[in-house]
Scaffold this motif. Structure first.
Motif, PDB file in Angstrom:
ATOM      1  N   LYS A 117       5.186   6.554  -0.638  1.00 57.49           N
ATOM      2  CA  LYS A 117       6.069   5.383  -0.601  1.00 57.49           C
ATOM      3  C   LYS A 117       5.256   4.126  -0.897  1.00 57.49           C
ATOM      4  CE  LYS A 117       9.411   3.214   2.572  1.00 57.49           C
ATOM      5  NZ  LYS A 117       8.827   1.875   2.766  1.00 57.49           N
ATOM      6  N   LEU A 118       5.643   3.440  -1.968  1.00 57.57           N
ATOM      7  CA  LEU A 118       4.974   2.199  -2.365  1.00 57.57           C
ATOM      8  C   LEU A 118       5.990   1.069  -2.365  1.00 57.57           C
ATOM      9  CD1 LEU A 118       2.701   0.453  -3.564  1.00 57.57           C
ATOM     10  CD2 LEU A 118       3.353   1.320  -5.832  1.00 57.57           C
ATOM     11  N   VAL A 161       1.872  -1.694 -10.104  1.00 56.10           N
ATOM     12  CA  VAL A 161       2.438  -0.474  -9.514  1.00 56.10           C
ATOM     13  C   VAL A 161       1.703   0.768 -10.022  1.00 56.10           C
ATOM     14  CG1 VAL A 161       4.485   1.028  -9.557  1.00 56.10           C
ATOM     15  CG2 VAL A 161       4.707  -1.390  -8.936  1.00 56.10           C
ATOM     16  N   THR A 162       1.516   0.866 -11.340  1.00 54.74           N
ATOM     17  CA  THR A 162       0.818   2.035 -11.881  1.00 54.74           C
ATOM     18  C   THR A 162      -0.612   2.112 -11.363  1.00 54.74           C
ATOM     19  OG1 THR A 162       2.173   1.958 -13.876  1.00 54.74           O
ATOM     20  CG2 THR A 162       0.135   3.209 -14.025  1.00 54.74           C
ATOM     21  N   GLN A 163      -1.283   0.963 -11.314  1.00 51.61           N
ATOM     22  CA  GLN A 163      -2.670   0.955 -10.822  1.00 51.61           C
ATOM     23  C   GLN A 163      -2.748   1.377  -9.358  1.00 51.61           C
ATOM     24  OE1 GLN A 163      -3.544  -3.119 -11.922  1.00 51.61           O
ATOM     25  NE2 GLN A 163      -4.878  -2.448 -13.591  1.00 51.61           N
ATOM     26  N   LYS A 164      -1.741   0.969  -8.560  1.00 55.02           N
ATOM     27  CA  LYS A 164      -1.742   1.361  -7.141  1.00 55.02           C
ATOM     28  C   LYS A 164      -1.522   2.863  -6.978  1.00 55.02           C
ATOM     29  CE  LYS A 164      -0.251  -3.021  -5.081  1.00 55.02           C
ATOM     30  NZ  LYS A 164       0.918  -3.804  -4.619  1.00 55.02           N
ATOM     31  N   GLY A 204      -7.568   3.102 -11.148  1.00 50.43           N
ATOM     32  CA  GLY A 204      -6.578   2.228 -10.542  1.00 50.43           C
ATOM     33  C   GLY A 204      -7.192   1.149  -9.662  1.00 50.43           C
ATOM     34  N   ARG A 205      -6.291   0.403  -9.018  1.00 53.16           N
ATOM     35  CA  ARG A 205      -6.728  -0.690  -8.140  1.00 53.16           C
ATOM     36  C   ARG A 205      -5.789  -0.759  -6.941  1.00 53.16           C
ATOM     37  NH1 ARG A 205      -9.338  -5.434 -10.623  1.00 53.16           N
ATOM     38  NH2 ARG A 205      -8.362  -6.554  -8.898  1.00 53.16           N
ATOM     39  N   ALA A 206      -6.374  -0.934  -5.763  1.00 58.41           N
ATOM     40  CA  ALA A 206      -5.561  -1.058  -4.539  1.00 58.41           C
ATOM     41  C   ALA A 206      -4.683  -2.304  -4.595  1.00 58.41           C
ATOM     42  CB  ALA A 206      -6.460  -1.098  -3.314  1.00 58.41           C
ATOM     43  N   ASP A 207      -5.159  -3.357  -5.295  1.00 59.85           N
ATOM     44  CA  ASP A 207      -4.402  -4.609  -5.349  1.00 59.85           C
ATOM     45  C   ASP A 207      -3.848  -4.850  -6.760  1.00 59.85           C
ATOM     46  OD1 ASP A 207      -6.719  -5.042  -6.720  1.00 59.85           O
ATOM     47  OD2 ASP A 207      -7.204  -6.965  -5.763  1.00 59.85           O
ATOM     48  N   GLY A 208      -3.650  -3.759  -7.511  1.00 54.54           N
ATOM     49  CA  GLY A 208      -3.223  -3.902  -8.895  1.00 54.54           C
ATOM     50  C   GLY A 208      -1.724  -3.804  -9.075  1.00 54.54           C
ATOM     51  N   MET A 223       0.851  -1.194   0.000  1.00 47.52           N
ATOM     52  CA  MET A 223       0.000   0.000   0.000  1.00 47.52           C
ATOM     53  C   MET A 223       0.881   1.236   0.000  1.00 47.52           C
ATOM     54  SD  MET A 223      -3.439  -0.915   1.361  1.00 47.52           S
ATOM     55  CE  MET A 223      -3.692   0.585   2.261  1.00 47.52           C
ATOM     56  N   ILE A 224       0.352   2.306  -0.538  1.00 48.77           N
ATOM     57  CA  ILE A 224       1.077   3.573  -0.523  1.00 48.77           C
ATOM     58  C   ILE A 224       0.840   4.295   0.796  1.00 48.77           C
ATOM     59  CG2 ILE A 224       1.114   5.904  -1.512  1.00 48.77           C
ATOM     60  CD1 ILE A 224       0.754   4.654  -4.242  1.00 48.77           C
TER      61      ILE A 224
END
Ligand SMILES: [Zn+2]
Length: 338
Positions: free
Chosen positions: A32-33, A130-133, A124-128, A14-15
């Motif tokens: 931070k991811l 890197v770009t999606q997050k 985007g997606r929380a569980d996608g 998670m970011i």
């Protein structure tokens, strides 16, 4: 130390922001991811962020490098993050000069991590990937904080544009009017009223769906920024912050040409590969069916060129760079002067 505003602890993948988003003053940090990979087992993708806040007022979210090879936004926003003082504003300015940090670091349009085009990856997606997050975090944590959003684009390494700010034709006419007014305040040399043909996945669409005022730009291209194009960005930021009621002062207003991009009929694409020979330059008037470019063979002599014609009447607003085109490449955009 604003403990009540301490960054949230995020779960794995998670970011989390390394700075508070709602504290007064100036805070420079990162989103931070965690991103485990061959060259850094416990590494992270670090997206630079600056938040400057003073008192109660509107919030502006200013973003650059949505595509990693477009430079006016990063240059002008780096300067803003380094120089804007809290006592110059009432409200809050959230600055992401390089919102697509992996692509920016590579000098590429799309992310080298997952190949994704950030501006087709929203919400985007929380569980996608890197770009999606990153998109999901911006869409769910940053956009809701904002009253007005400015996303800088230019042509990147394969397009060059007349310098324009743009706002979209929207179903909500009050929101559309707010976006058009903000675009006029930005006061680029050209101002475009734009109907997005394929808006799915764009940051623009996500911001507009959340009811916010949104302005975007195309300020140049060819994989670089110029003194002139950065000056347009710098003036536009200041004007937009004044327009939003965040900064005091008078708008700097120069002439702007109003352009309309009503549909996709004014785009020209190449059906041939070769060496492109433009017959008109950016800003030149063109008439429907006028020859605008010739494509010469890139591999032999003695063969006549193929001619590309304008599909509508207006001015040449965008073109291909660099000198060779492939089948299917974009050749020209002609926008209508209103
Ligand atoms: Zn772009």
């Amino acid at each position: 130390m604003f403990l009540h505003n301490a960054p949230r602890a995020g779960g794995q993948g998670m970011i989390t922001p390394t700075i508070p988003l709602d504290a007064q003053g100036v805070h420079h940090g990162f989103l931070k991811l965690p991103y485990s990979r061959d060259d850094s087992a416990w590494g992270s993708v670090m997206t630079p962020i600056t938040v400057i806040a003073n008192g109660d007022g509107p919030t502006a979210l200013l973003t650059g490098a949505n595509h990693g090879d477009e430079y006016e936004g990063p240059v002008a926003l780096q300067e803003l993050a380094a120089t804007l003082q809290p006592d110059q504003i009432t409200g809050r300015v959230i600055i992401l000069p390089m919102m697509n940090m992996p692509a920016f670091a590579k000098g590429a349009r799309c992310s080298p991590i997952d190949g994704a085009n950030m501006n087709r990856s929203f919400p985007g997606r929380a569980d996608g990937s890197v770009t999606q997050k990153i998109c999901h975090y911006i869409a769910t944590e940053l956009v809701p904080l904002a009253d007005i959003v400015l996303d800088f684009h230019s042509g990147g390494r394969t397009l060059d544009f007349l310098p324009f700010a743009a706002a979209h034709i929207l179903p909500d006419k009050a929101q559309e009017a707010a976006c058009m007014a903000a675009m006029q305040a930005f006061n680029a040399p050209y101002s475009v009223r734009m109907l997005e043909i394929d808006a799915v996945g764009m940051f623009d669409t996500e911001v507009e769906n959340q009811g916010k005022t949104f302005v975007t730009t195309e300020l140049g291209g060819a994989g670089m920024a110029t003194a002139r194009s950065v000056a347009i960005a710098r003036k536009g930021i200041r004007n937009l912050l004044i327009h939003a009621g965040i900064m005091a002062g008078a708008l700097q207003v120069g002439p702007t040409v109003q352009l309309d991009m009503p549909d996709d009929s004014c785009f020209v694409f190449s059906h041939h590969a070769g060496l492109i020979d433009y017959l008109v330059d950016l800003g030149d008037p063109v008439a429907k069916d006028q020859p605008i470019a010739r494509i010469w063979p890139a591999d032999r002599t003695g063969v006549p060129p193929v001619t590309c014609h304008a599909a509508c009447t207006g001015i040449l607003t965008a073109r291909h760079v660099p000198g060779l085109v492939k089948v299917g490449d974009f050749v020209a955009l002609v926008a209508v002067v209103t």
